[in-house]
Design an enzyme around this catalytic site. Structure first.
Site, PDB file in Angstrom:
ATOM      1  N   LYS A  16       0.717  -1.283  -0.115  1.00  0.00           N
ATOM      2  CA  LYS A  16       0.062  -0.062   0.027  1.00  0.00           C
ATOM      3  C   LYS A  16       0.794   1.296   0.073  1.00  0.00           C
ATOM      4  O   LYS A  16       0.661   2.167  -0.900  1.00  0.00           O
ATOM      5  CB  LYS A  16      -0.610   0.037   1.245  1.00  0.00           C
ATOM      6  CG  LYS A  16      -1.835  -1.193   1.358  1.00  0.00           C
ATOM      7  CD  LYS A  16      -2.706  -1.154   2.543  1.00  0.00           C
ATOM      8  CE  LYS A  16      -2.050  -1.370   3.910  1.00  0.00           C
ATOM      9  NZ  LYS A  16      -1.297  -2.566   4.142  1.00  0.00           N
ATOM     10  N   ARG A  87      -9.319   0.532   9.430  1.00  0.00           N
ATOM     11  CA  ARG A  87      -8.809  -0.712   9.728  1.00  0.00           C
ATOM     12  C   ARG A  87      -9.902  -1.722  10.497  1.00  0.00           C
ATOM     13  O   ARG A  87      -9.452  -2.632  10.755  1.00  0.00           O
ATOM     14  CB  ARG A  87      -7.325  -0.523  10.763  1.00  0.00           C
ATOM     15  CG  ARG A  87      -6.179  -0.872   9.792  1.00  0.00           C
ATOM     16  CD  ARG A  87      -5.089  -0.563  10.852  1.00  0.00           C
ATOM     17  NE  ARG A  87      -3.694  -1.296  10.313  1.00  0.00           N
ATOM     18  CZ  ARG A  87      -2.667  -0.737   9.710  1.00  0.00           C
ATOM     19  NH1 ARG A  87      -2.877   0.374   9.125  1.00  0.00           N
ATOM     20  NH2 ARG A  87      -1.708  -1.606   9.344  1.00  0.00           N
ATOM     21  N   ARG A 121      11.582  -5.396   5.158  1.00  0.00           N
ATOM     22  CA  ARG A 121      11.219  -4.034   4.842  1.00  0.00           C
ATOM     23  C   ARG A 121      12.173  -3.496   5.725  1.00  0.00           C
ATOM     24  O   ARG A 121      12.586  -3.365   6.630  1.00  0.00           O
ATOM     25  CB  ARG A 121       9.742  -3.820   5.127  1.00  0.00           C
ATOM     26  CG  ARG A 121       9.456  -2.291   5.361  1.00  0.00           C
ATOM     27  CD  ARG A 121       8.273  -1.848   5.055  1.00  0.00           C
ATOM     28  NE  ARG A 121       7.428  -2.406   6.511  1.00  0.00           N
ATOM     29  CZ  ARG A 121       6.106  -2.451   6.423  1.00  0.00           C
ATOM     30  NH1 ARG A 121       5.509  -1.892   5.368  1.00  0.00           N
ATOM     31  NH2 ARG A 121       5.430  -2.861   7.467  1.00  0.00           N
ATOM     32  N   ARG A 154      11.731  -1.399  11.016  1.00  0.00           N
ATOM     33  CA  ARG A 154      10.767  -0.827  12.108  1.00  0.00           C
ATOM     34  C   ARG A 154      10.725  -1.804  13.121  1.00  0.00           C
ATOM     35  O   ARG A 154      10.770  -3.215  12.960  1.00  0.00           O
ATOM     36  CB  ARG A 154       9.370  -0.824  11.381  1.00  0.00           C
ATOM     37  CG  ARG A 154       9.011   0.461  10.434  1.00  0.00           C
ATOM     38  CD  ARG A 154       7.795   0.483   9.692  1.00  0.00           C
ATOM     39  NE  ARG A 154       6.611  -0.289  10.228  1.00  0.00           N
ATOM     40  CZ  ARG A 154       5.394  -0.272   9.860  1.00  0.00           C
ATOM     41  NH1 ARG A 154       5.202   0.003   8.473  1.00  0.00           N
ATOM     42  NH2 ARG A 154       4.445  -0.811  10.364  1.00  0.00           N
ATOM     43  N   ARG A 165       0.287  -8.940  13.595  1.00  0.00           N
ATOM     44  CA  ARG A 165      -0.435  -7.653  13.046  1.00  0.00           C
ATOM     45  C   ARG A 165      -1.348  -8.516  11.573  1.00  0.00           C
ATOM     46  O   ARG A 165      -2.371  -8.078  11.601  1.00  0.00           O
ATOM     47  CB  ARG A 165       0.384  -6.897  12.323  1.00  0.00           C
ATOM     48  CG  ARG A 165       1.202  -6.028  13.236  1.00  0.00           C
ATOM     49  CD  ARG A 165       2.499  -5.436  12.744  1.00  0.00           C
ATOM     50  NE  ARG A 165       2.467  -4.766  11.551  1.00  0.00           N
ATOM     51  CZ  ARG A 165       3.532  -4.803  10.630  1.00  0.00           C
ATOM     52  NH1 ARG A 165       4.809  -5.395  10.977  1.00  0.00           N
ATOM     53  NH2 ARG A 165       3.546  -4.133   9.377  1.00  0.00           N
TER      54      ARG A 165
HETATM   55  P1  ADP Z   1       1.628  -1.685   7.467  1.00  0.00           P
HETATM   56  O1  ADP Z   1       2.364  -0.798   6.508  1.00  0.00           O
HETATM   57  O2  ADP Z   1       2.707  -2.823   7.902  1.00  0.00           O
HETATM   58  O3  ADP Z   1       0.339  -2.047   7.314  1.00  0.00           O
HETATM   59  P2  ADP Z   1       1.076   0.539   9.153  1.00  0.00           P
HETATM   60  O4  ADP Z   1       2.473   1.520   8.834  1.00  0.00           O
HETATM   61  O5  ADP Z   1      -0.030   1.112   8.354  1.00  0.00           O
HETATM   62  O6  ADP Z   1       1.402  -0.935   8.971  1.00  0.00           O
HETATM   63  O7  ADP Z   1       0.726   0.717  10.418  1.00  0.00           O
HETATM   64  C1  ADP Z   1       1.556   0.519  11.586  1.00  0.00           C
HETATM   65  C2  ADP Z   1       0.885   0.227  13.006  1.00  0.00           C
HETATM   66  O8  ADP Z   1       0.279   1.596  13.346  1.00  0.00           O
HETATM   67  C3  ADP Z   1      -0.222  -0.624  13.115  1.00  0.00           C
HETATM   68  O9  ADP Z   1       0.148  -2.011  13.327  1.00  0.00           O
HETATM   69  C4  ADP Z   1      -1.174  -0.091  14.219  1.00  0.00           C
HETATM   70  O10 ADP Z   1      -0.450  -0.180  15.587  1.00  0.00           O
HETATM   71  C5  ADP Z   1      -1.262   1.285  14.013  1.00  0.00           C
HETATM   72  N1  ADP Z   1      -1.829   1.793  12.902  1.00  0.00           N
HETATM   73  C6  ADP Z   1      -1.855   2.097  11.710  1.00  0.00           C
HETATM   74  N2  ADP Z   1      -2.995   2.853  11.162  1.00  0.00           N
HETATM   75  C7  ADP Z   1      -3.918   2.534  12.191  1.00  0.00           C
HETATM   76  C8  ADP Z   1      -5.302   2.644  12.066  1.00  0.00           C
HETATM   77  N3  ADP Z   1      -6.046   3.115  11.015  1.00  0.00           N
HETATM   78  N4  ADP Z   1      -6.040   1.997  13.348  1.00  0.00           N
HETATM   79  C9  ADP Z   1      -5.444   1.789  14.292  1.00  0.00           C
HETATM   80  N5  ADP Z   1      -4.054   1.728  14.295  1.00  0.00           N
HETATM   81  C10 ADP Z   1      -3.480   1.942  13.393  1.00  0.00           C
HETATM   82  P1  ADP Z   2       2.449  -1.894   3.190  1.00  0.00           P
HETATM   83  O1  ADP Z   2       2.234  -0.267   3.304  1.00  0.00           O
HETATM   84  O2  ADP Z   2       1.189  -2.452   2.565  1.00  0.00           O
HETATM   85  O3  ADP Z   2       2.446  -2.561   4.574  1.00  0.00           O
HETATM   86  P2  ADP Z   2       4.581  -1.583   1.685  1.00  0.00           P
HETATM   87  O4  ADP Z   2       4.529  -0.717   0.456  1.00  0.00           O
HETATM   88  O5  ADP Z   2       5.518  -1.078   2.807  1.00  0.00           O
HETATM   89  O6  ADP Z   2       3.550  -2.461   2.238  1.00  0.00           O
HETATM   90  O7  ADP Z   2       5.558  -2.791   1.249  1.00  0.00           O
HETATM   91  C1  ADP Z   2       6.158  -3.850   2.382  1.00  0.00           C
HETATM   92  C2  ADP Z   2       7.420  -4.407   1.871  1.00  0.00           C
HETATM   93  O8  ADP Z   2       7.295  -5.008   0.668  1.00  0.00           O
HETATM   94  C3  ADP Z   2       8.354  -3.125   1.723  1.00  0.00           C
HETATM   95  O9  ADP Z   2       9.910  -3.743   1.831  1.00  0.00           O
HETATM   96  C4  ADP Z   2       8.256  -3.033  -0.035  1.00  0.00           C
HETATM   97  O10 ADP Z   2       9.832  -2.396  -0.318  1.00  0.00           O
HETATM   98  C5  ADP Z   2       8.031  -4.529  -0.402  1.00  0.00           C
HETATM   99  N1  ADP Z   2       7.198  -4.274  -1.589  1.00  0.00           N
HETATM  100  C6  ADP Z   2       6.324  -3.393  -1.758  1.00  0.00           C
HETATM  101  N2  ADP Z   2       5.667  -3.939  -3.024  1.00  0.00           N
HETATM  102  C7  ADP Z   2       6.472  -5.003  -3.482  1.00  0.00           C
HETATM  103  C8  ADP Z   2       6.138  -5.638  -4.798  1.00  0.00           C
HETATM  104  N3  ADP Z   2       5.322  -5.445  -5.671  1.00  0.00           N
HETATM  105  N4  ADP Z   2       7.009  -6.962  -4.847  1.00  0.00           N
HETATM  106  C9  ADP Z   2       8.076  -6.927  -3.815  1.00  0.00           C
HETATM  107  N5  ADP Z   2       8.278  -6.290  -2.738  1.00  0.00           N
HETATM  108  C10 ADP Z   2       7.374  -5.439  -2.699  1.00  0.00           C
END
Ligand code: ADP
Ligand code: ADP
Ligand code: ZN
Length: 208
Positions: A16, A87, A121, A154, A165
């Site tokens: 995302k 979420r 990541r 992270r 998660r």
């Molecule tokens: P990822 O990219 O791996 O999905 P995020 O960066 O979006 O992770 O979120 C990291 C953490 O921040 C989540 O595990 C949660 O603890 C918190 N968080 C992010 N967005 C939300 C939300 N919309 N509601 C509640 N907690 C959130």
């Molecule tokens: P989210 O925001 O949904 O948690 P991220 O965009 O942070 O996901 O991506 C999670 C990890 O996977 C990052 O390390 C990113 O560089 C990698 N990644 C994202 N898109 C791809 C893809 N299409 N193929 C392989 N790795 C990817």
């Protein structure tokens, strides 16, 4: 034409953030991401404790804290790409009272791929840009291509917290995906393939 209002949905690690960055560059949109906003305020005292206490455990930060972030960001935005919110169903209801959406896009990625993406990541400490030790390496090791910042892992990207998660995602966020799907408002794309290939699919959705 008015600016796009795009929602990205999918499990942690689906891509995302990676796709939101591309969309915000391509269509000149604000990138609204609750995860980045919360990381910048990890130690902020709230009546529920600090956001960091929830984040490091892989749990959701309480709705009032997150909703407030989203309201403030939406106020300033013309067009936007929203990533990491809603979420749970309560947040989805809150969002629908705040704004309409033009596109909701869901990234489908199998669970074993997600774990490999999350544990590999790396993120820029300065600007939040995403990298991966195998799939998306920076030009210079541990240095952000965008801003020269340091790349770090992270705290919640350990395998154990990543699995928690994903559990929280299945319990709380899958019903949100189902909600948009049932309303007929969801475009589903494969989140596998390279980031460029995924972006092509997203662009098709946005432009057709
Ligand atoms: P990822 O990219 O791996 O999905 P995020 O960066 O979006 O992770 O979120 C990291 C953490 O921040 C989540 O595990 C949660 O603890 C918190 N968080 C992010 N967005 C939300 C939300 N919309 N509601 C509640 N907690 C959130
Ligand atoms: P989210 O925001 O949904 O948690 P991220 O965009 O942070 O996901 O991506 C999670 C990890 O996977 C990052 O390390 C990113 O560089 C990698 N990644 C994202 N898109 C791809 C893809 N299409 N193929 C392989 N790795 C990817
Ligand atoms: Zn950076």
């Amino acid at each position: 034409m008015t600016a796009h209002r795009i929602l990205l949905l999918g499990p942690p690690g689906a891509g995302k953030g990676t796709q939101a960055k591309r969309l915000s560059d391509e269509y000149d949109l604000d990138h609204i991401t609750t995860g980045d906003a919360l990381r910048q305020n990890k130690d902020m005292e709230t009546e529920y404790g600090t956001p960091g206490e929830f984040m490091d455990a892989g749990e959701l930060v309480p709705d009032p804290v997150v909703n407030e972030i989203v309201v403030a960001a939406l106020e300033d935005a013309d067009g936007f790409v929203l990533d990491g919110y809603p979420r749970n169903l309560e947040q989805a209801e809150f969002l629908s009272d705040e704004t309409d959406l033009d596109h909701a896009v869901f990234f489908d990625v199998p669970e074993d791929v997600l774990i490999e993406r999350l544990t590999g990541r790396r993120v820029c400490d300065e600007c939040g840009a995403n990298y991966h030790v195998k799939f998306d390496q920076p030009e210079e090791e541990s240095v952000c291509d965008e801003c020269g910042g340091e790349l770090i892992q992270r705290e919640d990207d350990t395998e154990e917290t990543a699995r928690e998660r994903l559990r929280v995602y299945r319990e709380n966020t899958e019903p949100v995906v189902e909600h948009y799907r049932e309303a007929g408002d969801l475009s589903e794309v494969s989140g596998e393939g390279t980031p460029d290939e995924v972006f092509e699919h997203v662009r098709d959705v946005i432009e057709n």
